[in-house]
Write a protein that holds these residues in place. Structure first.
Motif, PDB file in Angstrom:
ATOM      1  N   LEU A 179       2.338 -15.429   1.143  1.00  0.00           N
ATOM      2  CA  LEU A 179       1.575 -14.224   0.813  1.00  0.00           C
ATOM      3  C   LEU A 179       2.207 -13.513  -0.376  1.00  0.00           C
ATOM      4  O   LEU A 179       3.426 -13.475  -0.507  1.00  0.00           O
ATOM      5  N   ASN A 180       1.370 -12.947  -1.242  1.00  0.00           N
ATOM      6  CA  ASN A 180       1.857 -12.054  -2.287  1.00  0.00           C
ATOM      7  C   ASN A 180       1.992 -10.673  -1.637  1.00  0.00           C
ATOM      8  O   ASN A 180       1.002  -9.947  -1.495  1.00  0.00           O
ATOM      9  N   ILE A 181       3.228 -10.348  -1.204  1.00  0.00           N
ATOM     10  CA  ILE A 181       3.442  -9.175  -0.350  1.00  0.00           C
ATOM     11  C   ILE A 181       2.956  -7.880  -1.019  1.00  0.00           C
ATOM     12  O   ILE A 181       2.232  -7.094  -0.415  1.00  0.00           O
ATOM     13  N   ALA A 182       3.332  -7.675  -2.298  1.00  0.00           N
ATOM     14  CA  ALA A 182       2.950  -6.433  -2.984  1.00  0.00           C
ATOM     15  C   ALA A 182       1.430  -6.298  -3.036  1.00  0.00           C
ATOM     16  O   ALA A 182       0.881  -5.238  -2.696  1.00  0.00           O
ATOM     17  N   ASN A 183       0.737  -7.381  -3.427  1.00  0.00           N
ATOM     18  CA  ASN A 183      -0.721  -7.314  -3.513  1.00  0.00           C
ATOM     19  C   ASN A 183      -1.360  -7.092  -2.142  1.00  0.00           C
ATOM     20  O   ASN A 183      -2.334  -6.356  -2.017  1.00  0.00           O
ATOM     21  N   CYS A 184      -0.811  -7.751  -1.106  1.00  0.00           N
ATOM     22  CA  CYS A 184      -1.361  -7.589   0.244  1.00  0.00           C
ATOM     23  C   CYS A 184      -1.185  -6.154   0.730  1.00  0.00           C
ATOM     24  O   CYS A 184      -2.093  -5.573   1.325  1.00  0.00           O
ATOM     25  N   LEU A 185      -0.011  -5.566   0.459  1.00  0.00           N
ATOM     26  CA  LEU A 185       0.240  -4.178   0.886  1.00  0.00           C
ATOM     27  C   LEU A 185      -0.686  -3.211   0.154  1.00  0.00           C
ATOM     28  O   LEU A 185      -1.274  -2.325   0.763  1.00  0.00           O
ATOM     29  N   ALA A 186      -0.833  -3.393  -1.165  1.00  0.00           N
ATOM     30  CA  ALA A 186      -1.689  -2.489  -1.942  1.00  0.00           C
ATOM     31  C   ALA A 186      -3.155  -2.675  -1.555  1.00  0.00           C
ATOM     32  O   ALA A 186      -3.962  -1.757  -1.692  1.00  0.00           O
ATOM     33  N   ALA A 187      -3.497  -3.882  -1.049  1.00  0.00           N
ATOM     34  CA  ALA A 187      -4.878  -4.160  -0.653  1.00  0.00           C
ATOM     35  C   ALA A 187      -5.293  -3.316   0.548  1.00  0.00           C
ATOM     36  O   ALA A 187      -6.473  -3.005   0.701  1.00  0.00           O
ATOM     37  N   ILE A 188      -4.309  -2.933   1.389  1.00  0.00           N
ATOM     38  CA  ILE A 188      -4.648  -2.173   2.609  1.00  0.00           C
ATOM     39  C   ILE A 188      -5.243  -0.793   2.276  1.00  0.00           C
ATOM     40  O   ILE A 188      -6.377  -0.515   2.668  1.00  0.00           O
ATOM     41  N   PRO A 189      -4.521   0.072   1.507  1.00  0.00           N
ATOM     42  CA  PRO A 189      -5.153   1.359   1.154  1.00  0.00           C
ATOM     43  C   PRO A 189      -6.420   1.187   0.317  1.00  0.00           C
ATOM     44  O   PRO A 189      -7.365   1.979   0.458  1.00  0.00           O
ATOM     45  N   ALA A 190      -6.454   0.147  -0.528  1.00  0.00           N
ATOM     46  CA  ALA A 190      -7.655  -0.083  -1.346  1.00  0.00           C
ATOM     47  C   ALA A 190      -8.857  -0.378  -0.444  1.00  0.00           C
ATOM     48  O   ALA A 190      -9.954   0.151  -0.670  1.00  0.00           O
ATOM     49  N   THR A 191      -8.646  -1.215   0.581  1.00  0.00           N
ATOM     50  CA  THR A 191      -9.741  -1.552   1.492  1.00  0.00           C
ATOM     51  C   THR A 191     -10.175  -0.323   2.285  1.00  0.00           C
ATOM     52  O   THR A 191     -11.375  -0.065   2.447  1.00  0.00           O
ATOM     53  N   ILE A 192      -9.185   0.455   2.762  1.00  0.00           N
ATOM     54  CA  ILE A 192      -9.515   1.677   3.513  1.00  0.00           C
ATOM     55  C   ILE A 192     -10.341   2.622   2.636  1.00  0.00           C
ATOM     56  O   ILE A 192     -11.338   3.194   3.076  1.00  0.00           O
ATOM     57  N   ALA A 193      -9.949   2.737   1.348  1.00  0.00           N
ATOM     58  CA  ALA A 193     -10.709   3.587   0.420  1.00  0.00           C
ATOM     59  C   ALA A 193     -12.151   3.097   0.319  1.00  0.00           C
ATOM     60  O   ALA A 193     -13.086   3.894   0.257  1.00  0.00           O
ATOM     61  N   GLY A 194     -12.326   1.769   0.318  1.00  0.00           N
ATOM     62  CA  GLY A 194     -13.671   1.199   0.251  1.00  0.00           C
ATOM     63  C   GLY A 194     -14.490   1.541   1.477  1.00  0.00           C
ATOM     64  O   GLY A 194     -15.651   1.955   1.378  1.00  0.00           O
TER      65      GLY A 194
END
Lengths: 110, 234
Positions: A69-84
């Motif tokens: 897993l690309n840890i940084a991208n996966c972590l940043a994806a969480i708030p991005a998805t919640i924002a969506g």
């Protein structure tokens, strides 16, 4: 400012290849009636391509071994998805995603 | 996103994706600069070839002095997904003239394709030449300018990823895939979620045995076939 002959050929050749990949399908679809199975197949193209493009940034490939897993991208994806989910706004997803990544980088996470 | 399909709405709808183009465009310009490509070559690649991921690959292959034929084949493989996207998008423009179809096709990208698919969910499956051209043109100009600016700034910015702009593109696809998931009423949520899981698993296993670009293509085609079969069972 310089441009070698090889670079000129690369620009023209790759330009022609790319534009044909984009334009020929439009010419075909315009002139032919597509069979039902092809239309059904194509109806899945948006969701599959977008999913695959997301996966491209979430996984790190290792030739011959399973991906990690690309840890940084996966972590940043969480708030991005919640924002969506909360806003249903593309702009908010992008802005929150960039901010989350900037914070992760600031604390050297991932 | 409103159901309006004017040129003006197109410009407004494409704005959120512009961040992704600027982030990646600057990154490409900087990479090209460090790979000793001149501004003319950077501009030529962005305005003539106009294909994000292919441009990165072309740059590294030029640096390695790979033969022209290898560069052409790689470009074709990386861009072969465009054939799928164009075929899919073209169905919405069958009523337009051939010239207009060719004009739209010339500037289709991953992003403007995904945006159009989201848009047609809001408009009962309709798209217009004006709306699509606006989205295409804004994306094209922003990309070209961002890459050239990146190449000029190349020597000045030490680490552009520090501010998180490299994540803009990923965030954009996350947003687009989520909006697609909740708004495509034809396929529905559960069918789409199953297909997404299938594609993610397929991609995960495929990148162990083939290049990322090829895995992307194979996972996409396999996902479409899987979706077709699943739809029959529903």
């Amino acid at each position: 400012m310089s441009l070698s002959l090889t670079e000129l050929w690369v620009i023209l050749g790759c330009g022609a290849i790319t534009v044909l990949s984009r334009v020929l399908p439009f010419a075909f679809v315009k002139s032919l009636n597509m069979p039902a199975w092809l239309i059904s197949f194509l109806s899945f193209v948006p969701i599959t391509i977008m999913t695959a493009l997301c996966c491209e940034s979430l996984f790190i490939a290792h030739a011959g071994h399973l991906a990690s897993l690309n840890i940084a991208n996966c972590l940043a994806a969480i708030p991005a998805t919640i924002a969506g989910v909360l806003t249903k706004s593309l702009l908010m997803v992008v802005v929150i995603g960039i901010m989350a990544m900037a914070i992760l980088r600031y604390f050297s996470i991932g | 996103m409103s159901p309006s399909l004017t040129f003006r709405t197109g410009v407004r709808d494409v704005l959120p994706t512009v961040f992704g183009y600027i982030g990646v465009g600057l990154a490409f310009g900087i990479v090209a600069h460090t790979s000793h490509l001149s501004l003319l070559v950077v501009g030529g690649l962005s305005f003539v070839v106009y294909a994000g991921s292919a441009q990165f690959i072309i740059t590294s292959m030029l640096l390695l002095h790979d033969p022209l034929s290898a560069i052409f084949i790689s470009t074709f493989l990386v861009n072969s997904r465009m054939i799928l996207m164009s075929t899919s998008l073209a169905q919405y423009f069958k009523h337009e003239s051939l010239v207009r179809n060719l004009l739209i096709g010339t500037l289709v990208t991953d992003e403007t394709f995904a945006l159009a698919m989201n848009k047609q969910n809001k408009t009962n499956g309709k798209l217009s030449f004006a709306w699509q051209s606006a989205a295409n043109l804004v994306a094209y100009l922003v990309w070209g300018v961002a890459t050239v600016v990146g190449a000029i700034l190349g020597g000045l910015i030490a680490d552009p990823t520090r501010f998180g702009f490299d994540f803009a593109l990923t965030a954009m696809f996350i947003g687009l895939v989520y909006l697609q998931l909740i708004s495509d009423k034809h396929l529905g949520m559960s069918l789409q979620l199953s297909v997404m899981v299938f594609v993610a698993l397929a991609y995960y296993f495929l990148i162990a045995v083939m290049s990322q670009n090829f895995a992307l293509l194979v996972a996409t085609v396999a996902g479409c076939l899987f979706g077709m079969e699943l739809k029959k069972c529903h």
